[in-house]
Design a protein around this motif. Structure first.
Motif, PDB file in Angstrom:
ATOM      1  N   GLU A 141       0.804  -1.244  -0.040  1.00 18.81           N
ATOM      2  CA  GLU A 141       0.045   0.044  -0.365  1.00 18.81           C
ATOM      3  C   GLU A 141       0.703   1.212  -0.002  1.00 18.81           C
ATOM      4  N   ILE A 142       0.523   2.267  -0.947  1.00 13.00           N
ATOM      5  CA  ILE A 142       1.182   3.507  -0.885  1.00 13.00           C
ATOM      6  C   ILE A 142       0.242   4.370  -0.299  1.00 13.00           C
ATOM      7  N   ARG A 143       0.611   5.002   0.954  1.00 13.01           N
ATOM      8  CA  ARG A 143      -0.212   6.029   1.624  1.00 13.01           C
ATOM      9  C   ARG A 143      -0.052   7.371   1.550  1.00 13.01           C
ATOM     10  N   VAL A 144       0.742   7.550   0.632  1.00 11.10           N
ATOM     11  CA  VAL A 144       0.929   9.187   0.189  1.00 11.10           C
ATOM     12  C   VAL A 144       1.008   9.491  -1.282  1.00 11.10           C
ATOM     13  N   ALA A 145       0.342  10.540  -1.460  1.00  8.58           N
ATOM     14  CA  ALA A 145       0.102  10.783  -3.194  1.00  8.58           C
ATOM     15  C   ALA A 145       1.386  11.561  -3.456  1.00  8.58           C
ATOM     16  N   ASP A 146       1.643  11.636  -4.751  1.00 10.67           N
ATOM     17  CA  ASP A 146       2.915  12.329  -5.069  1.00 10.67           C
ATOM     18  C   ASP A 146       2.775  13.860  -5.054  1.00 10.67           C
ATOM     19  N   ALA A 147       3.842  14.463  -4.457  1.00 15.60           N
ATOM     20  CA  ALA A 147       3.889  15.998  -4.044  1.00 15.60           C
ATOM     21  C   ALA A 147       3.100  16.594  -3.080  1.00 15.60           C
ATOM     22  N   ASN A 148       2.870  15.112  -2.145  1.00 13.67           N
ATOM     23  CA  ASN A 148       2.200  15.670  -0.911  1.00 13.67           C
ATOM     24  C   ASN A 148       3.376  15.914   0.213  1.00 13.67           C
ATOM     25  N   SER A 149       2.937  16.737   0.956  1.00 11.51           N
ATOM     26  CA  SER A 149       3.653  17.190   2.319  1.00 11.51           C
ATOM     27  C   SER A 149       3.705  15.922   3.299  1.00 11.51           C
ATOM     28  N   VAL A 150       4.881  15.651   3.953  1.00  9.71           N
ATOM     29  CA  VAL A 150       4.896  14.622   4.931  1.00  9.71           C
ATOM     30  C   VAL A 150       5.554  14.999   6.117  1.00  9.71           C
ATOM     31  N   GLU A 151       5.147  14.482   7.270  1.00 12.72           N
ATOM     32  CA  GLU A 151       5.683  14.867   8.719  1.00 12.72           C
ATOM     33  C   GLU A 151       6.961  13.792   9.039  1.00 12.72           C
ATOM     34  N   TYR A 152       7.409  14.095   9.792  1.00 14.58           N
ATOM     35  CA  TYR A 152       8.702  13.162  10.347  1.00 14.58           C
ATOM     36  C   TYR A 152       8.022  11.899  10.806  1.00 14.58           C
ATOM     37  N   ASP A 153       8.485  10.772  10.368  1.00 13.25           N
ATOM     38  CA  ASP A 153       7.876   9.459  10.965  1.00 13.25           C
ATOM     39  C   ASP A 153       6.676   9.046  10.350  1.00 13.25           C
ATOM     40  N   GLN A 154       6.193   9.801   9.560  1.00 13.25           N
ATOM     41  CA  GLN A 154       4.777   9.547   8.805  1.00 13.25           C
ATOM     42  C   GLN A 154       5.054   8.130   8.004  1.00 13.25           C
ATOM     43  N   VAL A 155       3.854   7.377   7.972  1.00 11.89           N
ATOM     44  CA  VAL A 155       4.262   6.056   7.104  1.00 11.89           C
ATOM     45  C   VAL A 155       3.827   6.436   5.713  1.00 11.89           C
ATOM     46  N   LEU A 156       4.793   6.259   4.934  1.00 14.59           N
ATOM     47  CA  LEU A 156       4.700   6.605   3.370  1.00 14.59           C
ATOM     48  C   LEU A 156       4.073   5.381   2.555  1.00 14.59           C
ATOM     49  N   MET A 157       4.376   4.396   2.843  1.00 15.34           N
ATOM     50  CA  MET A 157       3.934   2.987   2.463  1.00 15.34           C
ATOM     51  C   MET A 157       4.252   1.889   3.332  1.00 15.34           C
ATOM     52  N   LEU A 158       3.378   0.855   3.027  1.00 17.65           N
ATOM     53  CA  LEU A 158       3.410  -0.681   3.526  1.00 17.65           C
ATOM     54  C   LEU A 158       3.947  -1.537   2.719  1.00 17.65           C
ATOM     55  N   LEU A 159       5.146  -2.306   3.281  1.00 17.87           N
ATOM     56  CA  LEU A 159       5.794  -3.247   2.609  1.00 17.87           C
ATOM     57  C   LEU A 159       5.232  -4.753   3.282  1.00 17.87           C
ATOM     58  N   ARG A 160       4.944  -5.802   2.090  1.00 16.09           N
ATOM     59  CA  ARG A 160       4.550  -7.046   2.714  1.00 16.09           C
ATOM     60  C   ARG A 160       5.866  -7.718   2.257  1.00 16.09           C
ATOM     61  N   PRO A 161       6.513  -8.672   3.316  1.00 24.18           N
ATOM     62  CA  PRO A 161       7.572  -9.503   3.000  1.00 24.18           C
ATOM     63  C   PRO A 161       7.411 -10.418   1.658  1.00 24.18           C
ATOM     64  N   ALA A 162       8.261 -10.664   1.018  1.00 24.27           N
ATOM     65  CA  ALA A 162       8.285 -11.307  -0.331  1.00 24.27           C
ATOM     66  C   ALA A 162       8.021 -12.710   0.021  1.00 24.27           C
ATOM     67  N   GLY A 163       6.921 -13.326  -0.771  1.00 19.89           N
ATOM     68  CA  GLY A 163       6.446 -14.729  -0.765  1.00 19.89           C
ATOM     69  C   GLY A 163       5.517 -14.844   0.326  1.00 19.89           C
ATOM     70  N   ARG A 164       4.966 -13.767   1.140  1.00 18.91           N
ATOM     71  CA  ARG A 164       3.962 -13.931   1.819  1.00 18.91           C
ATOM     72  C   ARG A 164       2.597 -13.693   1.135  1.00 18.91           C
ATOM     73  N   PRO A 165       1.730 -14.481   1.701  1.00 20.06           N
ATOM     74  CA  PRO A 165       0.064 -14.283   1.015  1.00 20.06           C
ATOM     75  C   PRO A 165      -0.414 -12.905   1.376  1.00 20.06           C
ATOM     76  N   ARG A 166      -1.282 -12.204   0.665  1.00 23.93           N
ATOM     77  CA  ARG A 166      -1.857 -11.162   0.479  1.00 23.93           C
ATOM     78  C   ARG A 166      -2.661 -11.284   1.723  1.00 23.93           C
TER      79      ARG A 166
END
Length: 173
Positions: free
Chosen positions: A148-173
């Motif tokens: 999941e990508i949680r921030v759109a392009d060219a948006n302001s972000v704060e320190y430590d804000q979650v930008l995206m989520l990664l799922r370990p490779a090989g794990r089911p959705r």
């Protein structure tokens, strides 16, 4: 303490020789003393020496994330009224290392670094946070799939804000 309660500083004569109080260390000590005397939690304290200026910004309560825009596909009511964790179990968050503007691509007309569903390698650039005209690459810390990508392009972000989520490779959705 209210600003009106602070004792006024005496003005120094312009032709007076610099005193030890004008040294950078003395200024630093004064700034630290000021920061400790100010009420509440500070978010930012900026001090400039030339033409002397002090800017103080207080931390505010953590704002709630903006509500997602409902579409026909996402308009279903939530299954329970519990609060969702910021990072779901089994996911890894890619966080903003500083305050700035998030860019999903190297230039406005280029393809994004990653899209949801893309596999990423350790050290692969997944975005950029621009701060003070410096482009800071954001890299993946693990081999994973962009869930999941949680921030759109060219948006302001704060320190430590979650930008995206990664799922370990090989794990089911």
């Amino acid at each position: 303490m209210q600003p009106t309660e602070l004792p006024p500083r005496t003005a120094k004569a312009a032709d007076a020789p610099p005193s030890p109080d004008d040294s950078p260390r003395a200024l630093r000590d004064e700034v630290v003393e000021l920061a400790q005397a100010l009420p509440g939690d500070l978010r930012r304290l900026t001090v400039r020496s030339g033409e002397r200026a002090i800017e103080v910004e207080w931390a505010t309560a953590t704002p709630a994330p903006p509500a997602p825009i409902a579409t026909a596909a996402t308009a279903a009511p939530p299954a329970d009224e519990g609060v969702e964790p910021e990072v779901p179990e089994g996911m890894t968050a890619v966080r903003a290392p500083l305050v700035g503007t998030f860019y999903a691509a190297p230039s406005p007309d280029a393809d994004p670094f990653v899209r949801e569903g893309d596999e990423v390698e350790v050290g692969q650039t997944v975005g950029i946070v621009e701060a003070m005209k410096l482009m800071n690459p954001i890299v993946a810390d693990e081999q994973a799939v962009v869930a999941e990508i949680r921030v759109a392009d060219a948006n302001s972000v704060e320190y430590d804000q979650v930008l995206m989520l990664l799922r370990p490779a090989g794990r089911p959705r």
